[in-house]
Write a protein that holds these residues in place. Structure first.
Motif, PDB file in Angstrom:
ATOM      1  N   PHE A  27       1.283  -1.366   0.523  1.00 18.57           N
ATOM      2  CA  PHE A  27      -0.316  -0.129  -0.019  1.00 18.57           C
ATOM      3  C   PHE A  27       0.959   1.445   0.160  1.00 18.57           C
ATOM      4  CE2 PHE A  27      -2.889   3.340   2.023  1.00 18.57           C
ATOM      5  CZ  PHE A  27      -4.079   2.937   1.092  1.00 18.57           C
ATOM      6  N   ALA A  28       2.268   0.918   0.787  1.00 17.50           N
ATOM      7  CA  ALA A  28       3.293   2.285   0.819  1.00 17.50           C
ATOM      8  C   ALA A  28       3.886   2.408  -0.288  1.00 17.50           C
ATOM      9  CB  ALA A  28       3.465   2.118   2.210  1.00 17.50           C
ATOM     10  N   SER A  29       3.921   2.090  -1.109  1.00 19.11           N
ATOM     11  CA  SER A  29       4.730   2.189  -2.214  1.00 19.11           C
ATOM     12  C   SER A  29       3.990   2.256  -3.998  1.00 19.11           C
ATOM     13  CB  SER A  29       5.104   0.651  -2.547  1.00 19.11           C
ATOM     14  OG  SER A  29       3.973  -0.420  -3.083  1.00 19.11           O
ATOM     15  N   LYS A  30       2.272   2.455  -3.927  1.00 18.71           N
ATOM     16  CA  LYS A  30       1.613   3.235  -4.764  1.00 18.71           C
ATOM     17  C   LYS A  30       1.637   4.792  -4.284  1.00 18.71           C
ATOM     18  CE  LYS A  30      -2.524   1.227  -3.422  1.00 18.71           C
ATOM     19  NZ  LYS A  30      -4.238   1.242  -3.245  1.00 18.71           N
ATOM     20  N   TYR A  31       2.329   5.043  -2.969  1.00 20.71           N
ATOM     21  CA  TYR A  31       2.111   6.671  -2.680  1.00 20.71           C
ATOM     22  C   TYR A  31       3.676   6.867  -2.490  1.00 20.71           C
ATOM     23  CZ  TYR A  31      -3.285   5.952  -2.616  1.00 20.71           C
ATOM     24  OH  TYR A  31      -4.431   5.520  -2.776  1.00 20.71           O
ATOM     25  N   ASN A  32       4.415   5.825  -2.516  1.00 21.71           N
ATOM     26  CA  ASN A  32       5.785   6.852  -2.191  1.00 21.71           C
ATOM     27  C   ASN A  32       6.013   6.678  -1.062  1.00 21.71           C
ATOM     28  OD1 ASN A  32       6.733   6.177  -5.095  1.00 21.71           O
ATOM     29  ND2 ASN A  32       5.568   7.868  -5.089  1.00 21.71           N
ATOM     30  N   VAL A  33       5.432   6.458   0.135  1.00 18.15           N
ATOM     31  CA  VAL A  33       5.565   6.460   1.247  1.00 18.15           C
ATOM     32  C   VAL A  33       6.354   5.650   1.494  1.00 18.15           C
ATOM     33  CG1 VAL A  33       4.704   6.182   3.741  1.00 18.15           C
ATOM     34  CG2 VAL A  33       3.160   7.210   1.660  1.00 18.15           C
ATOM     35  N   GLU A  34       7.385   6.151   2.879  1.00 22.29           N
ATOM     36  CA  GLU A  34       8.937   5.801   3.182  1.00 22.29           C
ATOM     37  C   GLU A  34       8.324   4.519   4.509  1.00 22.29           C
ATOM     38  OE1 GLU A  34      13.138   6.492   5.094  1.00 22.29           O
ATOM     39  OE2 GLU A  34      11.768   7.533   4.086  1.00 22.29           O
ATOM     40  N   HIS A  35       7.651   5.070   5.608  1.00 22.93           N
ATOM     41  CA  HIS A  35       7.741   4.587   7.025  1.00 22.93           C
ATOM     42  C   HIS A  35       5.912   3.660   6.952  1.00 22.93           C
ATOM     43  CE1 HIS A  35      10.247   7.490   7.792  1.00 22.93           C
ATOM     44  NE2 HIS A  35       9.638   8.371   8.044  1.00 22.93           N
ATOM     45  N   THR A  36       6.368   1.949   7.425  1.00 25.43           N
ATOM     46  CA  THR A  36       5.400   1.541   7.788  1.00 25.43           C
ATOM     47  C   THR A  36       5.631   0.823   9.170  1.00 25.43           C
ATOM     48  OG1 THR A  36       6.540  -0.365   6.734  1.00 25.43           O
ATOM     49  CG2 THR A  36       5.174   0.994   4.958  1.00 25.43           C
ATOM     50  N   TYR A  37       4.364   0.544   9.141  1.00 22.80           N
ATOM     51  CA  TYR A  37       4.279  -0.245  11.330  1.00 22.80           C
ATOM     52  C   TYR A  37       3.502  -1.255  10.840  1.00 22.80           C
ATOM     53  CZ  TYR A  37       6.343   3.991  11.865  1.00 22.80           C
ATOM     54  OH  TYR A  37       6.861   5.651  11.665  1.00 22.80           O
ATOM     55  N   THR A  38       3.384  -2.622  11.906  1.00 27.80           N
ATOM     56  CA  THR A  38       2.649  -3.668  12.351  1.00 27.80           C
ATOM     57  C   THR A  38       1.874  -3.812  12.986  1.00 27.80           C
ATOM     58  OG1 THR A  38       4.702  -4.581  12.799  1.00 27.80           O
ATOM     59  CG2 THR A  38       3.456  -4.785   9.948  1.00 27.80           C
ATOM     60  N   THR A  39       2.688  -2.351  14.146  1.00 29.79           N
ATOM     61  CA  THR A  39       1.628  -2.843  15.158  1.00 29.79           C
ATOM     62  C   THR A  39       0.496  -1.552  15.931  1.00 29.79           C
ATOM     63  OG1 THR A  39       3.854  -1.746  16.655  1.00 29.79           O
ATOM     64  CG2 THR A  39       3.160  -4.403  16.064  1.00 29.79           C
ATOM     65  N   ILE A  40      -0.293  -1.383  16.287  1.00 34.45           N
ATOM     66  CA  ILE A  40      -0.543   0.262  16.347  1.00 34.45           C
ATOM     67  C   ILE A  40       0.193   1.504  17.299  1.00 34.45           C
ATOM     68  CG2 ILE A  40      -2.496   0.952  17.474  1.00 34.45           C
ATOM     69  CD1 ILE A  40      -3.276   0.254  14.608  1.00 34.45           C
ATOM     70  N   GLN A  41       1.284   0.211  18.255  1.00 37.39           N
ATOM     71  CA  GLN A  41       1.907   0.883  19.221  1.00 37.39           C
ATOM     72  C   GLN A  41       2.786   1.705  18.514  1.00 37.39           C
ATOM     73  OE1 GLN A  41       0.470   1.502  23.196  1.00 37.39           O
ATOM     74  NE2 GLN A  41       1.965   2.962  22.097  1.00 37.39           N
ATOM     75  N   GLU A  42       3.493   1.324  17.597  1.00 38.49           N
ATOM     76  CA  GLU A  42       4.953   1.563  16.514  1.00 38.49           C
ATOM     77  C   GLU A  42       4.225   2.775  16.079  1.00 38.49           C
ATOM     78  OE1 GLU A  42       7.551  -1.730  14.999  1.00 38.49           O
ATOM     79  OE2 GLU A  42       5.686  -2.011  13.941  1.00 38.49           O
ATOM     80  N   LEU A  43       3.035   3.218  15.599  1.00 37.30           N
ATOM     81  CA  LEU A  43       2.774   3.954  14.757  1.00 37.30           C
ATOM     82  C   LEU A  43       1.909   5.137  15.841  1.00 37.30           C
ATOM     83  CD1 LEU A  43       1.216   5.786  12.298  1.00 37.30           C
ATOM     84  CD2 LEU A  43      -0.977   4.264  13.723  1.00 37.30           C
ATOM     85  N   ALA A  44       1.866   5.102  16.765  1.00 33.08           N
ATOM     86  CA  ALA A  44       1.373   5.897  18.232  1.00 33.08           C
ATOM     87  C   ALA A  44       3.006   6.270  18.690  1.00 33.08           C
ATOM     88  CB  ALA A  44       0.254   4.954  18.806  1.00 33.08           C
ATOM     89  N   HIS A  63      -7.890   1.980  18.471  1.00 33.93           N
ATOM     90  CA  HIS A  63      -7.390   2.385  17.447  1.00 33.93           C
ATOM     91  C   HIS A  63      -7.049   3.788  17.983  1.00 33.93           C
ATOM     92  CE1 HIS A  63      -7.620  -1.056  14.635  1.00 33.93           C
ATOM     93  NE2 HIS A  63      -5.971  -1.746  15.855  1.00 33.93           N
ATOM     94  N   ALA A  64      -8.348   4.189  18.391  1.00 35.97           N
ATOM     95  CA  ALA A  64      -8.273   5.533  18.273  1.00 35.97           C
ATOM     96  C   ALA A  64      -7.822   6.211  20.108  1.00 35.97           C
ATOM     97  CB  ALA A  64      -9.528   5.983  18.271  1.00 35.97           C
ATOM     98  N   THR A  65      -7.925   5.365  20.319  1.00 34.74           N
ATOM     99  CA  THR A  65      -7.446   5.531  21.816  1.00 34.74           C
ATOM    100  C   THR A  65      -5.629   5.481  21.736  1.00 34.74           C
ATOM    101  OG1 THR A  65      -9.322   5.053  22.974  1.00 34.74           O
ATOM    102  CG2 THR A  65      -7.689   5.057  24.444  1.00 34.74           C
ATOM    103  N   ALA A  66      -5.076   4.439  21.506  1.00 33.16           N
ATOM    104  CA  ALA A  66      -3.646   4.382  21.680  1.00 33.16           C
ATOM    105  C   ALA A  66      -2.740   5.362  20.694  1.00 33.16           C
ATOM    106  CB  ALA A  66      -3.115   2.878  20.711  1.00 33.16           C
ATOM    107  N   CYS A  67      -3.624   6.395  19.768  1.00 32.92           N
ATOM    108  CA  CYS A  67      -3.249   7.087  18.752  1.00 32.92           C
ATOM    109  C   CYS A  67      -3.474   8.185  19.759  1.00 32.92           C
ATOM    110  CB  CYS A  67      -3.494   7.310  17.680  1.00 32.92           C
ATOM    111  SG  CYS A  67      -2.993   5.461  15.997  1.00 32.92           S
ATOM    112  N   MET A  68      -4.240   8.743  19.881  1.00 38.24           N
ATOM    113  CA  MET A  68      -4.430  10.172  21.159  1.00 38.24           C
ATOM    114  C   MET A  68      -3.616   9.967  21.964  1.00 38.24           C
ATOM    115  SD  MET A  68      -8.395  10.680  20.065  1.00 38.24           S
ATOM    116  CE  MET A  68      -9.206   9.340  21.380  1.00 38.24           C
ATOM    117  N   LYS A  69      -3.485   8.799  22.403  1.00 37.01           N
ATOM    118  CA  LYS A  69      -2.171   8.661  24.066  1.00 37.01           C
ATOM    119  C   LYS A  69      -0.763   9.310  24.046  1.00 37.01           C
ATOM    120  CE  LYS A  69      -4.956   5.750  26.774  1.00 37.01           C
ATOM    121  NZ  LYS A  69      -5.537   4.554  28.269  1.00 37.01           N
ATOM    122  N   GLY A  70      -0.828   8.832  22.355  1.00 40.66           N
ATOM    123  CA  GLY A  70       0.969   8.322  21.463  1.00 40.66           C
ATOM    124  C   GLY A  70       0.414  10.593  20.771  1.00 40.66           C
ATOM    125  N   GLY A  71      -0.290  11.253  21.294  1.00 41.57           N
ATOM    126  CA  GLY A  71      -0.131  12.686  21.075  1.00 41.57           C
ATOM    127  C   GLY A  71      -0.718  12.846  19.801  1.00 41.57           C
TER     128      GLY A  71
END
Length: 328
Positions: free
Chosen positions: A42-59, A79-87
Motif C-alpha cells: 500500500f505504501a509503495s502506491k504513494y511512495n511512502v517510506e514509513h510502515t508499521y505493523t503494530t498500532i503502538q509503533e504508529l502511536a 486504535h483511536a485511543t492508542a494513537c491519541m495517547k501517543g499525541g
C-alpha cells in the motif's frame, strides 16, 4: 504540513488519500497494516517510506502528526485511543465506534491528551449540505425527514455462497445499520438534533447482523424515517418534507443532485459546485481544526457523534443486534 498515518489499506483509505492530497498541508507519511507485505504494498502506491505493523509503533512514531482510521468498527476505539495517547490527532471513519460507551471514552481521551478528534462523516462537510441547512426555512415548517440509502454489497454474493466477509460479521461491529444506516441518521441529527423516540425493524441474517432495516424517530414537530440496506438497491431519493415544499436529495452519501420542489410544482436546484471526491471536505475541515488547535470540530461535533450513537444503540436494542464490544 500535517504528516498523516493511515490505518486500513482498503478502498476507502485510497479515497481519503485522494481527497486529502488536494490539500497543500496534507502529507501521507506512514501506513499501518497487520502484515508487513500489505503495509509495504500500500505504501509503495504513494511512495511512502514509513510502515508499521503494530498500532503502538504508529502511536509512538515521531514521523506522524495525525492518523486516519479505517479499520473495522470494532477496533475504532482501541486504535483511536492508542494513537491519541501517543499525541496524535485522529479522524475516525463512520460509524465512530461500536457504542456510546466507546464514543465517550474516545472523547475523554481527546480531552486528556489535548488532541483533535473527529468522526469522518463526509456528507455534513459538503457545500451542498450547507445549502440544505440554509434552505430549510424555504420549505418550513419541516414535518418529515426521509433518508434512503440502499446499496447492494458485492460481499453479499460471497455471503450467499457461505463465505462470511467482514461486512457481515457482528464481532467486527458491522451490518447494514452501522455501515449504511449511519449515513441516514447522522445528517438528521446534524439538522434536527436528537429525537424523542427511536424504533427499528430489520431483516437479520444468519450471521447475526442486519442485512437491511428501517429506523423511525419522533421529534416534537416532525417524524423521521431512515431506510438502509446492504442486500438491495434503491432508486428512490431522500427527502426533507416541509409545509411549503420538499428538499429532494438524489444521492445521500455525497449530498448530490439536490433540489427544492415547492408546493406549486416549481423547482430550485441547490448546487454549490462540489468536488467529485467529497472526502476532500472532511479532510480539509479536520486539518483546519488541528491548525486552529481545536479539539472538537465545529461541524462534526462530539455531541452529534454521541446523539447519533445513542440512536444506533437504541436501534440495535430494538432489532436484537449485539456486538462483543457491548460486553466490555
Amino acid at each position: 504540513m500535517i504528516r498523516f498515518g493511515v490505518i486500513g489499506t482498503n478502498w476507502i483509505t485510497d479515497r481519503f488519500i485522494d481527497g486529502a492530497s488536494k490539500l497543500d498541508d496534507f502529507k501521507l507519511n506512514a501506513v499501518y497494516s497487520r502484515t508487513e507485505e500489505k503495509a509495504r504494498d500500500f505504501a509503495s502506491k504513494y511512495n511512502v517510506e514509513h510502515t508499521y505493523t503494530t498500532i503502538q509503533e504508529l502511536a509512538d512514531s515521531d514521523k506522524v502528526d495525525a492518523v486516519y482510521i479505517a479499520s473495522p468498527t470494532a477496533y475504532h476505539c482501541e486504535h483511536a485511543t492508542a494513537c491519541m495517547k501517543g499525541g496524535k490527532h485522529v479522524i475516525v471513519e463512520k460509524p465512530f465506534a461500536s457504542n456510546q460507551q466507546e464514543v465517550q471514552a474516545m472523547i475523554d481521551t481527546a480531552k486528556q491528551q489535548n488532541v483533535t478528534l473527529m468522526e469522518a462523516m463526509k456528507t455534513t462537510h459538503t457545500p451542498n449540505f450547507k445549502l440544505i441547512q440554509e434552505s430549510l426555512a424555504k420549505i418550513g415548517p419541516v414535518r418529515r425527514y426521509v433518508a434512503n440509502f440502499c446499496q447492494y454489497s458485492s460481499r453479499y454474493d460471497k455471503y450467499k455462497e457461505g463465505i462470511v466477509l467482514n461486512a457481515f460479521k457482528p464481532e467486527l461491529s458491522n451490518g447494514s445499520l452501522m455501515d449504511i444506516g449511519v449515513y441516514c441518521i447522522y445528517p438528521m441529527v446534524a439538522l434536527f438534533g436528537g429525537p424523542d423516540r427511536v424504533k427499528a425493524t430489520a431483516y437479520m441474517l444468519e450471521s447475526d447482523v442486519d442485512g437491511e432495516g428501517t429506523v423511525t424517530v419522533d421529534y416534537p414537530s416532525l417524524n423521521g424515517v431512515c431506510m438502509f440496506s446492504k442486500i438491495t438497491n434503491s432508486a428512490i431519493p431522500s427527502e426533507i418534507q416541509g409545509e411549503k415544499g420538499s428538499i429532494v436529495i438524489g444521492k445521500l452519501s455525497d449530498m448530490n443532485n439536490v433540489k427544492i420542489v415547492y408546493k406549486d410544482g416549481s423547482e430550485e436546484v441547490l448546487n454549490a459546485g462540489q468536488e467529485d471526491n467529497t472526502m476532500y471536505y472532511e479532510a480539509k475541515s479536520f486539518i483546519e481544526s488541528i491548525e486552529q488547535k481545536k479539539l472538537e470540530n465545529d461541524i462534526n461535533t462530539w455531541e452529534h457523534s454521541l446523539k447519533t450513537m445513542r440512536i444506533l444503540d437504541q436501534a440495535r436494542k430494538e432489532i436484537g443486534l449485539v456486538f462483543q464490544a457491548d460486553e466490555k
